[in-house]
Write a protein that holds these residues in place. Structure first.
Motif, PDB file in Angstrom:
ATOM      1  N   GLY A  43       8.281   8.691  49.655  1.00  0.00           N
ATOM      2  CA  GLY A  43       9.433   7.998  49.108  1.00  0.00           C
ATOM      3  C   GLY A  43       9.296   7.628  47.644  1.00  0.00           C
ATOM      4  O   GLY A  43      10.266   7.683  46.886  1.00  0.00           O
ATOM      5  N   GLU A  44       8.098   7.237  47.225  1.00  0.00           N
ATOM      6  CA  GLU A  44       7.881   6.865  45.826  1.00  0.00           C
ATOM      7  C   GLU A  44       8.167   8.057  44.907  1.00  0.00           C
ATOM      8  O   GLU A  44       8.801   7.922  43.863  1.00  0.00           O
ATOM      9  N   GLU A  45       7.667   9.232  45.312  1.00  0.00           N
ATOM     10  CA  GLU A  45       7.914  10.427  44.517  1.00  0.00           C
ATOM     11  C   GLU A  45       9.411  10.767  44.484  1.00  0.00           C
ATOM     12  O   GLU A  45       9.938  11.235  43.460  1.00  0.00           O
ATOM     13  N   ALA A  46      10.067  10.536  45.598  1.00  0.00           N
ATOM     14  CA  ALA A  46      11.511  10.798  45.661  1.00  0.00           C
ATOM     15  C   ALA A  46      12.266   9.913  44.678  1.00  0.00           C
ATOM     16  O   ALA A  46      13.148  10.378  43.942  1.00  0.00           O
ATOM     17  N   LEU A  47      11.919   8.627  44.639  1.00  0.00           N
ATOM     18  CA  LEU A  47      12.576   7.703  43.714  1.00  0.00           C
ATOM     19  C   LEU A  47      12.313   8.093  42.267  1.00  0.00           C
ATOM     20  O   LEU A  47      13.212   8.061  41.418  1.00  0.00           O
ATOM     21  N   ALA A  48      11.069   8.462  41.981  1.00  0.00           N
ATOM     22  CA  ALA A  48      10.703   8.862  40.626  1.00  0.00           C
ATOM     23  C   ALA A  48      11.477  10.111  40.210  1.00  0.00           C
ATOM     24  O   ALA A  48      11.962  10.211  39.074  1.00  0.00           O
ATOM     25  N   PHE A  49      11.585  11.075  41.118  1.00  0.00           N
ATOM     26  CA  PHE A  49      12.300  12.312  40.809  1.00  0.00           C
ATOM     27  C   PHE A  49      13.779  12.029  40.514  1.00  0.00           C
ATOM     28  O   PHE A  49      14.350  12.557  39.552  1.00  0.00           O
ATOM     29  N   CYS A  50      14.397  11.185  41.327  1.00  0.00           N
ATOM     30  CA  CYS A  50      15.827  10.903  41.168  1.00  0.00           C
ATOM     31  C   CYS A  50      16.136  10.126  39.898  1.00  0.00           C
ATOM     32  O   CYS A  50      17.282  10.126  39.430  1.00  0.00           O
ATOM     33  N   GLN A  51      15.121   9.478  39.340  1.00  0.00           N
ATOM     34  CA  GLN A  51      15.328   8.807  38.060  1.00  0.00           C
ATOM     35  C   GLN A  51      15.328   9.804  36.905  1.00  0.00           C
ATOM     36  O   GLN A  51      15.875   9.525  35.841  1.00  0.00           O
ATOM     37  N   GLN A  52      14.706  10.937  37.121  1.00  0.00           N
ATOM     38  CA  GLN A  52      14.637  11.961  36.092  1.00  0.00           C
ATOM     39  C   GLN A  52      15.740  13.013  36.252  1.00  0.00           C
ATOM     40  O   GLN A  52      16.303  13.498  35.280  1.00  0.00           O
ATOM     41  N   GLN A  53      16.039  13.380  37.477  1.00  0.00           N
ATOM     42  CA  GLN A  53      17.020  14.422  37.764  1.00  0.00           C
ATOM     43  C   GLN A  53      17.680  14.123  39.098  1.00  0.00           C
ATOM     44  O   GLN A  53      16.995  13.813  40.075  1.00  0.00           O
ATOM     45  N   GLN A  54      18.991  14.227  39.133  1.00  0.00           N
ATOM     46  CA  GLN A  54      19.693  13.866  40.369  1.00  0.00           C
ATOM     47  C   GLN A  54      20.052  15.118  41.177  1.00  0.00           C
ATOM     48  O   GLN A  54      20.779  15.988  40.684  1.00  0.00           O
ATOM     49  N   PRO A  55      19.552  15.211  42.398  1.00  0.00           N
ATOM     50  CA  PRO A  55      19.902  16.359  43.250  1.00  0.00           C
ATOM     51  C   PRO A  55      21.310  16.196  43.809  1.00  0.00           C
ATOM     52  O   PRO A  55      21.906  15.119  43.748  1.00  0.00           O
ATOM     53  N   GLU A  56      21.831  17.297  44.362  1.00  0.00           N
ATOM     54  CA  GLU A  56      23.139  17.228  45.008  1.00  0.00           C
ATOM     55  C   GLU A  56      23.021  16.720  46.442  1.00  0.00           C
ATOM     56  O   GLU A  56      24.012  16.302  47.042  1.00  0.00           O
ATOM     57  N   MET A  57      21.781  16.748  46.989  1.00  0.00           N
ATOM     58  CA  MET A  57      21.594  16.302  48.361  1.00  0.00           C
ATOM     59  C   MET A  57      20.115  16.030  48.598  1.00  0.00           C
ATOM     60  O   MET A  57      19.249  16.620  47.944  1.00  0.00           O
ATOM     61  N   ILE A  58      19.837  15.100  49.525  1.00  0.00           N
ATOM     62  CA  ILE A  58      18.454  14.760  49.848  1.00  0.00           C
ATOM     63  C   ILE A  58      18.238  14.902  51.354  1.00  0.00           C
ATOM     64  O   ILE A  58      18.989  14.329  52.151  1.00  0.00           O
ATOM     65  N   LEU A  59      17.209  15.693  51.738  1.00  0.00           N
ATOM     66  CA  LEU A  59      16.755  15.754  53.130  1.00  0.00           C
ATOM     67  C   LEU A  59      15.563  14.816  53.235  1.00  0.00           C
ATOM     68  O   LEU A  59      14.515  15.064  52.640  1.00  0.00           O
ATOM     69  N   LEU A  60      15.698  13.747  53.957  1.00  0.00           N
ATOM     70  CA  LEU A  60      14.724  12.650  53.932  1.00  0.00           C
ATOM     71  C   LEU A  60      14.132  12.388  55.315  1.00  0.00           C
ATOM     72  O   LEU A  60      14.873  12.073  56.267  1.00  0.00           O
TER      73      LEU A  60
END
Length: 330
Positions: A43-60
């Motif tokens: 989850g931490e990596e997911a949050l960090a990634f979304c702060q840099q680039q926003q995907p169109e969808m997340i499979l979590l």
């Protein structure tokens, strides 16, 4: 195709799962559908990634060490707000509480493990289609707001043009009539004095004959500018009444105050020193002014004020021009 809906670039899907094998399988399955895919392990990596680039969808993935999918989803909602992409929760938990919690923290949908790939494929396509539709709707609404704002601006400009004299830039006859009626009604309610100045450029036909109509237009523009400069209150109004005749509405103004404004206008016009060799009263442009003051009443109409100001203007012309004649309407 969903891919074509997102312009020329296929949608970007972020896969978040601590199980490396499942992460790889998910990535391959999404890539096979033509999507771009990025994967992270927690989850931490997911949050960090979304702060840099926003995907169109997340499979979590729901169950992960350190930060579980529920917490990650909630933080994504806080971080991205309305811009948060759809989150498809993947969970081995199928109890009612877990499902309810997934939606409470902001998940758009969920699938259970073991994954039914045909179901996953269709849900991904549906969620991307809904996201694209939402983007289109937002863009449409934004465009509509922009067009509405432009329309308001155009309407304001049209309203201004409707009320402004094209040559001189002061209010036109229509605006004058509307404002006088408004101020008359206000005067009736407040029992306050209303003054009206009617003024006329002396021997203006002779001015046009001597200097030409282009010079005459410029002369009227200068006269209008001077009249406007001599009224300072927001409620006061200078208007072109017709031809070389101007009018000034002075709400809440007694005869003495109106006389002061009229004299200032006459003096200021003379100070322009505009040559007028066709005039019979001066070698420069001058004004004759008629002033009428009344306390508005339901017993008479605003036409009475115009009529009396006109009579005062006529007397100013008859008695030699380049002067102010005032009338107090009892």
């Amino acid at each position: 195709m969903i891919e074509s809906s997102f312009a020329s670039t296929p949608p970007l899907i972020l896969v978040v799962d601590d199980e490396k094998t499942l992460r790889i399988i998910l990535c391959r399955a999404m890539e096979k559908e033509g999507y771009r895919v990025v994967s992270v392990a927690d989850g931490e990596e997911a949050l960090a990634f979304c702060q840099q680039q926003q995907p169109e969808m997340i499979l979590l993935d729901a169950m992960m060490p350190s930060m579980d999918g529920f917490t990650c989803c909630a933080k994504l909602q806080t971080l991205l707000g309305d811009d948060c992409p759809p989150v498809l929760m993947i969970t081995a938990l199928d109890d009612r509480g877990s499902v309810d919690l997934a939606f409470e923290v902001g998940a758009t949908d969920y699938v259970t493990k073991p994954i039914h790939w045909a179901v996953l494929r269709q849900r991904v396509r549906r969620l991307l289609a809904e996201r694209w539709a939402m983007i289109q709707l937002r863009q449409s609404l934004e465009k509509q707001r922009s067009l509405t704002k432009q329309l308001e601006t155009v309407n304001q400009e049209l309203q201004r043009l409707v009320n402004v004299d094209g040559l001189t830039g002061v209010a036109n006859r229509r605006c004058f009539s509307d404002r006088l009626q408004i101020e008359w009604r206000r005067g009736v309610r407040s029992c306050s004095s209303l003054s009206l100045i009617m003024c006329d450029v002396d021997f203006f036909k002779a001015y046009n004959d001597t200097y030409g109509h282009q010079a005459g237009d410029f002369c009227l523009q200068q006269v209008a500018k001077v009249i406007e400069q001599n009224i300072r209150r927001p409620a006061d109004l200078a208007a072109r009444y017709g031809g070389e005749e101007f009018a000034v509405i002075l709400p809440d103004t007694k005869l003495e105050g109106g006389m002061e404004v009229a004299k200032n206008i006459r003096t200021s016009i003379a100070a322009l020193n505009i040559p007028h060799h066709g005039s019979q009263v001066s070698d420069i442009v001058t004004l004759s002014l008629g002033l009428a003051t009344v306390i508005p009443s339901t017993k008479i109409s605003h036409d009475t004020l115009i009529s009396e100001a006109d009579k005062a203007l006529y007397q100013a012309k008859q008695s030699g021009r380049n002067r102010v004649i005032a009338k107090l309407i009892a």
